[in-house]
Design an enzyme around this catalytic site. Sequence first.
Site, PDB file in Angstrom:
ATOM      1  N   LYS A 214       0.850  -1.190   0.000  1.00 49.81           N
ATOM      2  CA  LYS A 214       0.000   0.000   0.000  1.00 49.81           C
ATOM      3  C   LYS A 214       0.887   1.242   0.000  1.00 49.81           C
ATOM      4  CE  LYS A 214      -3.870   1.907   2.774  1.00 49.81           C
ATOM      5  NZ  LYS A 214      -4.684   1.651   3.993  1.00 49.81           N
TER       6      LYS A 214
ATOM      7  N   SER B 252      -9.403   1.764   3.448  1.00 48.67           N
ATOM      8  CA  SER B 252      -8.560   2.507   2.521  1.00 48.67           C
ATOM      9  C   SER B 252      -7.552   1.655   1.752  1.00 48.67           C
ATOM     10  CB  SER B 252      -7.790   3.598   3.293  1.00 48.67           C
ATOM     11  OG  SER B 252      -6.951   3.025   4.290  1.00 48.67           O
TER      12      SER B 252
ATOM     13  N   SER C  88      -9.899  -0.630   7.506  1.00 48.15           N
ATOM     14  CA  SER C  88      -9.234  -0.352   6.235  1.00 48.15           C
ATOM     15  C   SER C  88      -8.483  -1.535   5.627  1.00 48.15           C
ATOM     16  CB  SER C  88      -8.275   0.827   6.375  1.00 48.15           C
ATOM     17  OG  SER C  88      -8.999   2.034   6.433  1.00 48.15           O
TER      18      SER C  88
END
Length: 535
Positions: free
Chosen positions: A126, A206, A230
């Site tokens: 990420k 996210s 997330s």
Amino acid sequence: MGKKSIAAMTAALVAGSLLTGVSHAGAQSAGHPAESSSPPTGSARVSGVDLDTVTIPELQARMGEGSLTSATLTKAYLRRIAHVDPKIHSVLRTSPTSLREAAASDVRHRRGKPLGPLDGIPVLLKDNVNTRDMPTTAGSLALAGSPPDTDAALVTRLRKAGAVILGKTNLSEWANFRGAKPTSGWSAVGGQTKNPYVLDRNPCGSSSGSAAALAASLSQVAIGTETDGSIVCPAGMNGVVGHKPSLGLVSQSGVVPISAEQDTAGPMARNVIDTALTLSVLSERQDARGDDARTGPLADLPGTGLRGKRIGLWRLPSLGPDVDAVMTRTAKKLRKAGAVVVEVTPPYQARLAELEFPALLTEFHRDIDAYLGTRKGPRDLAELIEFNRAHPEEQTCFAGQELFEQALAAPPTTDPEYRAMRAELKDLSRRSIDETMSAHRLDAIAAPTNPPAWTTDCARGDNDVIPSSTPAAVAGYPSLSVPAGSVNELPVGLLLMAGDHQDAGLLSLGAAVEDRLKAWRAPRYLPTLGAGGQK
């Protein structure tokens, strides 16, 4: 969770996967024939390996015998990124050193000296995890210049374990902590990530790009981060596995923060075994080196089945009758496997919802100022707010930065009211899980991870109210999402949670649940749903 428990758990899961041939092969939802679920372009097969279904132990076995190389595997994933990712926009960039890392792994394998279970395995990160050789942006143009000076601690562990850093994934900008009505999966750097199952649907956030990339088989594993939901929500909504570790198990050094009181990075994969093996490398309590990449002592097996396991089902009917029907089917399958499933409602949820956000505002101001001080660009939150005002590109999906502005005005962490708030949050969140598990003698609490994915709409923002992740997120306890089923093509996950540092037991239980449900299926990249599809 200590070194021995992780080692026993990973050894048992690896041995089980090799001895029984456990994989996703043949796992399809009813009414979806295998031939209809292939990706639109790019092959998912390489050297006789199906990338959709292969596990790390199977890859290591092939690399050990010489029938597959890390270089071949890495090139196959890079080709899939080039061919498939233009449909879903999950990968921001690929690493310039990935093929060099793969070649070094191949040398170690030829010498019979692999570094451990992740040696030669491609991993996506990420883009809020620091990498010294690639930009780390948190999705924001404010950080799109020079890369950080050093890797995040977890990246150092991955490199030492021989993992191939494949690239960086898109995310909800600033991990969804900027605007009051954000759109998950959108960032100014990467645009909008799409759900591979139905392309006009949202991937949740996210860790949107990490989950969508795994669903599309663009990497073997990926790293996400979570403050509350997330990791697990994107995992559930994209039909993959996501583990939020116990707080402190994975170092947060070099990860763009929201709150040190709740933030953690964690592993994501298409199956539980790969998730567990990745955790064994990430964990600060487990040496990344090990000899259990392919085999392990069955005597250490920490309970591989469901018979006699007690699971508390938190139904959350607010997520709708279709999701509730998935939970009913799930409970039936678990009971048929010998588990005892009782319905529960963890207490204190309204109070947790009331207190969490104000506490996070205060913590974000403290932690983002500290992080920005290590990077070139805005030096603190006030400068970041001004940057966004001055750059229209940051406002193309949604213009607001209300959370930034509220955090700037929030009381400091020395404020007595804040301190009382965080203390109450910690107490009530832990009691909500501990008291529920004790009262019903549970091995875990289960709940729906997510509703069916909503349509992506920048004007409206997210259409999500997903309370299941909050107790474990606020408590710092582990949670794990595994595929449970689907509603009109859209995946729904089952969220499992347990007590503090019970990660090993939770992953072992999750592997048994995964094997019983067999709910995973490959995405079909549908452009939209018919008139009967949910909004």
